[in-house]
Design a protein around this motif. Structure first.
Motif, short mmCIF file in Angstrom:
data_model
loop_
_atom_site.label_atom_id
_atom_site.label_comp_id
_atom_site.label_asym_id
_atom_site.label_seq_id
_atom_site.Cartn_x
_atom_site.Cartn_y
_atom_site.Cartn_z
N ASN A 596 0.82 -1.21 0.00
CA ASN A 596 0.00 0.00 0.00
C ASN A 596 0.86 1.26 0.00
OD1 ASN A 596 1.05 -0.12 2.57
ND2 ASN A 596 -0.88 0.29 3.61
N GLU A 597 2.08 1.14 -0.51
CA GLU A 597 3.01 2.28 -0.49
C GLU A 597 2.43 3.51 -1.19
OE1 GLU A 597 5.27 -1.59 -0.43
OE2 GLU A 597 3.77 -0.69 -1.77
N ARG A 598 1.73 3.28 -2.28
CA ARG A 598 1.21 4.41 -3.06
C ARG A 598 0.14 5.19 -2.29
NH1 ARG A 598 2.33 6.03 -7.90
NH2 ARG A 598 3.60 4.19 -8.29
N GLN A 599 -0.48 4.55 -1.33
CA GLN A 599 -1.46 5.27 -0.52
C GLN A 599 -0.78 6.24 0.45
OE1 GLN A 599 -4.07 2.44 1.39
NE2 GLN A 599 -4.25 1.19 -0.47
N LYS A 600 0.49 5.99 0.74
CA LYS A 600 1.20 6.80 1.73
C LYS A 600 2.19 7.78 1.10
CE LYS A 600 1.19 2.87 4.97
NZ LYS A 600 2.06 1.93 5.74
N TYR A 601 2.68 7.45 -0.09
CA TYR A 601 3.76 8.25 -0.69
C TYR A 601 3.43 8.61 -2.14
CZ TYR A 601 6.56 6.55 3.25
OH TYR A 601 7.03 6.25 4.51
N SER A 602 4.04 9.66 -2.59
CA SER A 602 4.00 10.02 -4.00
C SER A 602 5.32 9.56 -4.60
CB SER A 602 3.82 11.52 -4.16
OG SER A 602 3.52 11.84 -5.49
N MET A 603 5.26 8.74 -5.64
CA MET A 603 6.46 8.07 -6.14
C MET A 603 6.72 8.44 -7.59
SD MET A 603 6.03 4.36 -4.22
CE MET A 603 4.42 3.96 -4.87
N TYR A 604 7.83 9.09 -7.82
CA TYR A 604 8.20 9.54 -9.17
C TYR A 604 9.70 9.39 -9.39
CZ TYR A 604 3.64 11.83 -9.83
OH TYR A 604 2.30 12.08 -9.97
N SER A 605 10.06 9.21 -10.66
CA SER A 605 11.44 9.44 -11.11
C SER A 605 11.52 10.87 -11.60
CB SER A 605 11.80 8.48 -12.26
OG SER A 605 11.85 7.15 -11.82
N PHE A 606 12.73 11.43 -11.55
CA PHE A 606 12.93 12.81 -11.97
C PHE A 606 14.14 12.91 -12.88
CE2 PHE A 606 10.80 12.95 -7.87
CZ PHE A 606 9.78 13.87 -8.08
N SER A 607 14.11 13.89 -13.76
CA SER A 607 15.26 14.15 -14.63
C SER A 607 15.37 15.64 -14.90
CB SER A 607 15.14 13.40 -15.96
OG SER A 607 14.02 13.86 -16.69
#
Length: 746
Positions: A596-607
């Motif tokens: 359920n990580e996505r419920q707690k965190y915003s997850m992105y790659s960046f460049s």
């Protein structure tokens, strides 16, 4: 010797591709290269109108041509069960349903397949295809985006689902940018851009029995293709086998199943023989998707000291008349910068063209062109360095949902890139840096893409010769999937990479999602890791009391033995463990899925991408003289293949910015640019020295490997970096891609 010692870590190494030798020697077998008994060849005939219906088809000359076995049209095609007839015959295919090839006489776009000629040889099929003559009742068509832009509408999925990301969005005050002391309003246009991988779309369709279908197909999702064809033909999924062991490049066009695939399956059914169908390069422009023409408008407001007050971002993207295609053009605007007021509006425009499809970086790359160009324009209005302006609006939490980032090291990317490009040489006043006849400028653009992870299964088998074979039904469109999976397994098992083989591209293997959306390593890599852990656990049980209390990470399989990393003297041969398993291979299959990580965190790659460009003062010729691409993509499993990913994305971004754009003759609704002579992809002469830098800090919230995904962020932000550098060099702001000399000289 190496395989008798504890295995050094190989994740992070610049390991050569495990399938490299197969590819360069020609031993790798692609979809059109399989030889089957009785194989025959197909050639498609395309419509010459953009909208209307077929009133007659003269196929007699084609049928009499040498070697021709059949000419298949809507008049004689075997019926596809999944193409169920509608109650209203004038109603187009349902929303989300691909074109039903040979289903009826309707024509929805120019070059739509209207016949398939099957012959003993490819040359015979192509010759006979030219003999098919069609008569039409043509309707007035609409292919001109700009002339029809006002017809854009809210996608059906957004109307049905209030939580859809395509719905109208307001954070804070609607159009809040209008209250700011410094305002910018600008329109940006991205013309259609075509997928042009080296390998043409191809398929061999073979009915092994009336209810059993095998296809050798150029796809990015063998399981998804299996499900689609099983549904079309009313078959159990296990009766459809899809093989895509090698894929000669793909940028997203393999994520959809297209009419030519079903056409080949129909022909194979009609003739009861395997049928090979390979598209021509021209047909690649009309039948298998493209990045859609997109109009965008941005309103941006800021305080005089450089704090964003609001952003309004509107977009209209094209789709076909028979299928609604959508993408995430506006997501980066919602979450990249701290702004109390953000409004987004997304619409699509149905035209008499074929359906678009996601292309590398999909809508995010298109949206970033507008957003990152506008950020540069606002920085210029404020007389601020563009990087400083971004830093003043840096977000420590996701402003779209107020969740913390799983990790975010974008500031480190800024620093790495600025140092390597020589950002300190950039002049605040555009057009003030010159080298002889060339104006010199510097620009930057930021990219982001979701660090996504899905569910996948992997199988691990310890064989008699001490090798471990891993299987998962993923594909490899070019990034080196098999290589990084071997590296992950080598570290997990503590054994040399040369003793491990990863098999993929077969729908009979354990389930895996499509290769797309920068999620393969996160998803399949996690399954490989768990499969290796489960294999060690099974060996641990067979090893008895000496290994009973060991932790999985303390077990290694180096040198043909199960041993303890903490005590090399505690060991047992793998051959002995096989004997305890009745001499059978030791075989495990596991499923790995996110929590359920996505419920707690915003997850992105960046460049972040930095560009140095030179613009000729007399001719307007643009040369990208240097690029630096920096990525926050979690753990880098293989710096060589990951670096190649970034370089490839940068080259694709150069094409997006400077050379690639489809041109249509709207009198006929037909592309003028329909080959690689008229449609200009960047070549070696267009690609400068490209430097790549990785932060290389793991994100264990996304997945247990700490990876985040590279494929999309490699291109997202490149085009605006180049456009911004051109402005810095010349003082001319070009808001329509591609940026060609005529636009600069106007």
């Amino acid at each position: 010797m190496k395989d008798q010692q504890l295995q050094d870590k190989v994740v992070g190494d610049r390991m050569n591709r495990v399938d490299g030798r197969l590819k360069v020697t020609g031993a790798a077998k692609y979809s059109a290269e399989y030889e089957l008994p009785g194989l025959v060849h197909g050639a498609l005939v395309g419509s010459t109108i953009a909208k209307g219906r077929i009133t007659s088809l003269d196929t007699k000359a084609a049928e009499r041509a040498p070697g021709v076995l059949a000419v298949i049209t809507h008049l004689n095609s075997p019926k596809v069960p999944g193409f169920a007839a509608k109650s209203n015959p004038d109603e187009p295919p349902a929303i989300g349903q691909p074109l039903r090839v040979f289903h009826d006489e309707k024509v929805y776009f120019n070059d739509q397949p209207i016949a398939l000629v099957v012959a003993n040889t490819l040359e015979q099929a192509r010759y006979a295809a030219r003999l098919v003559k069609a008569q039409y009742a043509a309707d007035e068509h609409r292919t001109d985006f700009e002339a029809n832009k006002q017809r854009g509408f809210l996608p059906t999925q957004a109307k049905r689902n209030p939580k859809s990301a395509q719905n109208d969005y307001d954070r804070g005050q609607k159009n809040g940018y209008q209250t700011a002391p410094v305002k910018l309003e600008a329109e940006y246009v991205h013309t259609s851009e075509m997928h042009n991988p080296m390998e043409l779309q191809s398929i061999i369709a073979h009915w092994e029995a009336p209810d059993r279908l095998t296809v050798y197909d150029k796809v990015q999702a063998v399981k998804g293709t299996q499900r689609a064809f099983a549904k079309d033909w009313g078959l159990p999924e296990e009766n459809v086998k899809v093989i895509a062991t090698f894929v000669g490049g793909a940028f997203g066009n393999g994520l959809h199943n297209w009419p030519h695939e079903t056409a080949a399956i129909i022909a194979a059914k009609k003739l009861n023989r395997p049928v090979k169908l390979v598209l021509t390069r021209e047909q690649m422009f009309t039948m298998v998707g493209y990045r859609p023409y997109t109009w965008q408008r941005i309103g941006m407001g800021a305080t005089k000291d450089g704090k964003l007050v609001g952003i309004t971002h509107e977009s209209v993207g094209q789709t076909s008349s028979y299928e609604e295609f959508t993408e995430s053009t506006l997501q980066q605007t919602r979450m990249m910068y701290t702004s109390p007021n953000v409004s987004t509006r997304y619409r699509i425009l149905g035209l008499d063209i074929s359906t678009p499809i996601w292309m590398r970086g999909p809508g995010e790359a298109t949206g970033a062109f507008a957003l990152e160009s506008a950020m540069d324009e606002m920085a210029h209005l404020l007389n601020l360095d563009p990087m400083e302006f971004r830093l003043r609006n840096y977000t420590d939490v996701d402003p779209d949902n107020n969740k913390p980032w799983s990790t975010k090291f974008l500031k480190e990317c800024y620093q790495l890139g600025a140092e390597r490009i020589g950002w300190n040489k950039r002049q605040m006043k555009p057009g003030s840096l010159r080298d002889g006849d060339w104006f010199v400028g510097y620009g930057m653009g930021v990219g982001t893409f979701g660090a996504n992870r899905g569910t996948a299964k992997a199988r691990a088998v310890l064989q008699a010769d001490g090798t471990v074979v891993l299987q998962s039904a993923t594909t490899d469109i070019g990034p080196g999937t098999g290589t990084v999976m071997v590296q992950i397994a080598a570290d997990a098992l503590g054994m040399p990479p040369e003793k491990i083989r990863f098999e993929l591209g077969n729908s009979t293997f354990p389930t895996a999602p499509s290769q797309g959306g920068s999620a393969t390593v996160n998803t399949v890599g996690s399954a490989v890791l768990e499969a290796c852990t489960a294999l060690k656990g099974k060996l641990q049980q067979l090893g008895g009391a000496a290994f009973a209390s060991a932790k999985p990470e303390d077990l290694t399989l180096a040198g043909g033995q199960l041993s303890l990393a903490s005590n090399a003297g505690t060991k047992v041969s793998l051959a002995d463990l096989r004997k305890q398993n009745n001499g059978q291979d030791i075989d495990v299959t596991v499923e790995a899925k996110p929590g359920n990580e996505r419920q707690k965190y915003s997850m992105y790659s960046f460049s972040v991408h930095f560009a140095e460009v030179r613009v000729h003062a007399m001719t307007g010729e643009v040369r990208v003289s240097k690029m630096v691409s920096c990525a926050d993509a979690g753990t880098i499993v293989n710096h060589k293949t990951a670096g190649s990913q970034m370089i490839g994305g940068a080259v694709g971004g150069i094409g997006m910015a400077l050379t690639e754009g489809a041109v249509m003759d709207h009198r006929f609704g037909r592309y003028v640019t329909k080959d690689l002579a008229d449609y200009h992809v960047p070549v070696h002469a267009d690609a400068p020295a490209i430097e790549v830098a990785f932060v290389d800090k793991p994100d264990f919230i996304v997945d247990p490997l700490g990876t985040k995904g590279i494929g999309e962020i490699a291109i997202i932000g490149v085009a605006p970096a180049i456009a911004n550098a051109i402005f810095n060099a010349t003082g001319k702001r070009i808001r329509e891609l591609p940026i060609t000399p005529d636009k600069l000289m106007a």
